[in-house]
Scaffold this active site. Sequence first.
Site, PDB file in Angstrom:
ATOM      1  N   CYS A   2     -20.648 -10.551  -5.406  1.00 50.99           N
ATOM      2  CA  CYS A   2     -19.967  -9.712  -4.402  1.00 50.99           C
ATOM      3  C   CYS A   2     -18.381  -9.974  -4.908  1.00 50.99           C
ATOM      4  O   CYS A   2     -18.101 -10.864  -5.832  1.00 50.99           O
ATOM      5  CB  CYS A   2     -19.836 -10.154  -3.024  1.00 50.99           C
ATOM      6  N   ARG A  28     -19.861  -6.891  -9.918  1.00 50.67           N
ATOM      7  CA  ARG A  28     -20.018  -8.346  -9.316  1.00 50.67           C
ATOM      8  C   ARG A  28     -20.927  -7.814  -8.159  1.00 50.67           C
ATOM      9  O   ARG A  28     -21.471  -8.622  -7.567  1.00 50.67           O
ATOM     10  CB  ARG A  28     -18.757  -9.008  -8.722  1.00 50.67           C
ATOM     11  N   TRP A  74     -23.192  -7.627  -3.166  1.00 49.39           N
ATOM     12  CA  TRP A  74     -24.623  -7.927  -3.526  1.00 49.39           C
ATOM     13  C   TRP A  74     -25.439  -8.608  -2.849  1.00 49.39           C
ATOM     14  O   TRP A  74     -24.947  -9.680  -2.292  1.00 49.39           O
ATOM     15  CB  TRP A  74     -24.461  -8.806  -4.915  1.00 49.39           C
ATOM     16  N   ASN A  98     -17.717 -13.652   0.592  1.00 49.95           N
ATOM     17  CA  ASN A  98     -18.596 -13.872  -0.738  1.00 49.95           C
ATOM     18  C   ASN A  98     -19.204 -15.150  -0.553  1.00 49.95           C
ATOM     19  O   ASN A  98     -18.736 -16.256   0.220  1.00 49.95           O
ATOM     20  CB  ASN A  98     -17.687 -13.815  -2.135  1.00 49.95           C
ATOM     21  N   GLY A  99     -20.394 -15.248  -0.929  1.00 57.19           N
ATOM     22  CA  GLY A  99     -21.019 -16.644  -0.789  1.00 57.19           C
ATOM     23  C   GLY A  99     -22.287 -16.740   0.184  1.00 57.19           C
ATOM     24  O   GLY A  99     -22.653 -15.621   0.821  1.00 57.19           O
ATOM     25  N   GLU A 476     -34.153 -14.132 -25.471  1.00 60.87           N
ATOM     26  CA  GLU A 476     -33.018 -13.486 -25.144  1.00 60.87           C
ATOM     27  C   GLU A 476     -33.297 -11.729 -25.213  1.00 60.87           C
ATOM     28  O   GLU A 476     -32.966 -10.820 -24.595  1.00 60.87           O
ATOM     29  CB  GLU A 476     -32.010 -13.859 -26.156  1.00 60.87           C
ATOM     30  N   LYS A 480     -32.887  -8.995 -22.382  1.00 55.67           N
ATOM     31  CA  LYS A 480     -31.932  -7.819 -22.320  1.00 55.67           C
ATOM     32  C   LYS A 480     -32.812  -6.560 -22.144  1.00 55.67           C
ATOM     33  O   LYS A 480     -32.297  -5.596 -21.318  1.00 55.67           O
ATOM     34  CB  LYS A 480     -31.295  -7.760 -23.841  1.00 55.67           C
ATOM     35  N   GLU A 483     -33.350  -6.255 -18.331  1.00 55.33           N
ATOM     36  CA  GLU A 483     -32.328  -6.472 -17.584  1.00 55.33           C
ATOM     37  C   GLU A 483     -31.725  -4.807 -17.455  1.00 55.33           C
ATOM     38  O   GLU A 483     -31.162  -4.410 -16.531  1.00 55.33           O
ATOM     39  CB  GLU A 483     -31.217  -7.492 -18.076  1.00 55.33           C
ATOM     40  N   HIS A 499     -53.996 -17.825 -26.748  1.00 55.04           N
ATOM     41  CA  HIS A 499     -54.622 -18.355 -25.772  1.00 55.04           C
ATOM     42  C   HIS A 499     -54.593 -17.822 -24.459  1.00 55.04           C
ATOM     43  O   HIS A 499     -54.617 -18.347 -23.464  1.00 55.04           O
ATOM     44  CB  HIS A 499     -53.804 -19.796 -25.668  1.00 55.04           C
ATOM     45  N   LYS A 597     -22.485  -9.503 -12.314  1.00 50.69           N
ATOM     46  CA  LYS A 597     -21.964 -10.411 -13.569  1.00 50.69           C
ATOM     47  C   LYS A 597     -22.115 -11.703 -13.275  1.00 50.69           C
ATOM     48  O   LYS A 597     -22.365 -12.641 -14.111  1.00 50.69           O
ATOM     49  CB  LYS A 597     -20.721  -9.620 -13.980  1.00 50.69           C
TER      50      LYS A 597
HETATM   51  O1  M6R Z   1     -21.991 -16.755 -16.232  1.00 51.26           O
HETATM   52  P1  M6R Z   1     -23.051 -17.414 -16.808  1.00 51.26           P
HETATM   53  O2  M6R Z   1     -23.029 -17.326 -18.493  1.00 51.26           O
HETATM   54  O3  M6R Z   1     -23.050 -18.678 -16.247  1.00 51.26           O
HETATM   55  O4  M6R Z   1     -24.271 -16.573 -16.275  1.00 51.26           O
HETATM   56  C1  M6R Z   1     -25.242 -16.915 -16.517  1.00 51.26           C
HETATM   57  C2  M6R Z   1     -26.512 -15.743 -16.356  1.00 51.26           C
HETATM   58  O5  M6R Z   1     -26.427 -15.147 -14.922  1.00 51.26           O
HETATM   59  C3  M6R Z   1     -26.337 -14.730 -17.330  1.00 51.26           C
HETATM   60  O6  M6R Z   1     -26.294 -15.084 -18.670  1.00 51.26           O
HETATM   61  C4  M6R Z   1     -27.175 -13.608 -17.236  1.00 51.26           C
HETATM   62  O7  M6R Z   1     -28.551 -13.963 -17.457  1.00 51.26           O
HETATM   63  C5  M6R Z   1     -27.019 -12.527 -17.901  1.00 51.26           C
HETATM   64  N1  M6R Z   1     -26.620 -10.984 -17.037  1.00 51.26           N
HETATM   65  C6  M6R Z   1     -27.901 -11.837 -18.943  1.00 51.26           C
HETATM   66  O8  M6R Z   1     -27.464 -10.532 -19.572  1.00 51.26           O
END
Ligand code: M6R
Length: 602
Positions: A2, A28, A74, A98-99, A476, A480, A483, A499, A597
């Site tokens: 948020c 955010r 969010w 926020n929170g 990773e 990606k 996501e 397995h 983010k």
């Molecule tokens: O700000 P941070 O590096 O702590 O964030 C961790 C994850 O939320 C972040 O890497 C997330 O997995 C990414 N959106 C992946 O692309």
Amino acid sequence: MCGIVGYVGKDNDGLKKLIDGLEKLEYRGYDSSGVAYFQNENIKIIKEKGKISNLYNEINFAEKTNLGIGHTRWATHGKADKENAHPHMIGKFAIVHNGIVENYTTLKKELMKKGYSFKSETDSEVICALLDYLYKKDNNILNCIEKLNEILKGSYALGILCSDEPNYLFAVKKNSPLIIGIGDDSNFIASDVPAILDKTKKYVVLEDGDYAKIKMDKLEIYNNGKIKKYDVKDFGFDSKMIDKQGYEHFMLKEIYEQPEVFRKTTNPYLETGFDSLFNKMPDFSKYRKIRIIACGSAMHAGLVGKQMLERFANVKTEVETASEFRYNKLFLEPDELVIVVSQSGETADTLEALKIAKKNGNDTLGIINEKGSTIAREAKIVLYTEAGKEVAVATTKAYSAQVAMLSLIALNIANFNNFISKKEKVEILEDAKKLPNYMEGLLQKNEVYKEVANVIKDYNDVFFIGRGIDYALAMEGSLKLKEISYTHSEAYPAGELKHGTISLIEDKTPVIAITTDKNVASKTISNIKEVKSRGAEVIYITNSDYEDDTFYDKKIIIPKINDIFTPLLTVIPLQMIAYELAKIKGCNIDKPKNLAKSVTVE
Ligand code: M6R
């Protein structure tokens, strides 16, 4: 998670300022958005479901206001609809939050007994009612906010307007970030820097429990009922850094920035070779073991780091997801260094994991991108990555900067223990210089990434396989892809497929297979042959010269470089394939659905 923005100033274009700020914070959260602002001593609220452009269309910018708050949501409590959108208003108070308020159900019941009714399903509206209730008993807003701090459990950053105070903006922060921007005859609140970066360069960071009374030309900060002194800081960067600069998406721009990010992150440590590395890095000799704790891609960077630390520096390293570590039995040993990795420096679970490690008496080191963020302030030692502002929700350049920093730590420890020969040191330093050019070379292979994306676009499931460091990279690559292109994928240790999972391989199932780790390449190739013979469409990413070309359909060649730097090359095709696929599928690349983010809720 948020976004909050607030403005009080002499100019009457408050609505424009609020919307500008929200647009910069949209990464955010973008389930809904809204603003509350003063109009002729009354508070007016406009909110809309979905993106900020929907809110924009509802706003009459001819309306003048010099005091208001805004929010981009969010969703946590309640659906992503207009009723649950912020700001919420009850009685004389409008708030943005926020929170997460953990005790909101109990509070809601009590407030309902006192006659309050609620329009939304949110925890945030409860704060609004509570504030109104407290204010009816004690007409002093600051006392009421102090009382809120005693009653609310959980995390909150709040922007508050009170209809009795048409010149003041109020704010309070606990376990969720909030800053105050100091301008000329204007002040701002924001949950994150980009919201106000083009308005002012000066800011104050609120600490937990701080609350502020803000006028256009005056700021007072309180904690525990007492006024407190504060430091005004300067942002070390300007708003140009959050511009797409001609790229179609922030993600693409950020992928292309990686060669420069590598230089900026590593140059200061390698200026005079291994001497500067030794002099500028902390002393690691007292630690027998390392524990890396992080979330998402930062955790994946940690998995690459583990391979480097164990192989090059011979230090036992464990990697844990912060949200699991927090609730697992604590097995931290006294001579164990805890490294937390975070781009934002605000990830709630990573922050709490760090606090647990500190409380246990362990030394903590943060690998952080956002300067002055909460985790950076909490960690004993901080090594900043120099990725600059990362705007796309999917991390790319911050991830590779994290990997680069972990490689420096591994090299430093290995060097201290005399594990690297003179000859190899020279090669490593030369390779560090060559690496950005190799990255650029890989970035130019756009057509290949498009071809791969076109191959996998018609399939619902993609597999990424590899062993050792290649498995860490596969994870990773898979994240990606999921996501940003919303394509289901799984990362598997190559030897583990048989397995169970290999039963999912059918004719043309896309398998992205990575073999850059020469210790296990031949083993992985056998596994690739196993899937190929069951019909898989294999995209083979490798730096090996293995001549057999019968087990893959497409090959992407990674330049040969010292093993410590190879992951920084291998990740580029993985990022680009995800990007190109998301583009073909017409996805919202910079702001994928359901995501935000920085994840400031647990
Ligand atoms: O700000 P941070 O590096 O702590 O964030 C961790 C994850 O939320 C972040 O890497 C997330 O997995 C990414 N959106 C992946 O692309």
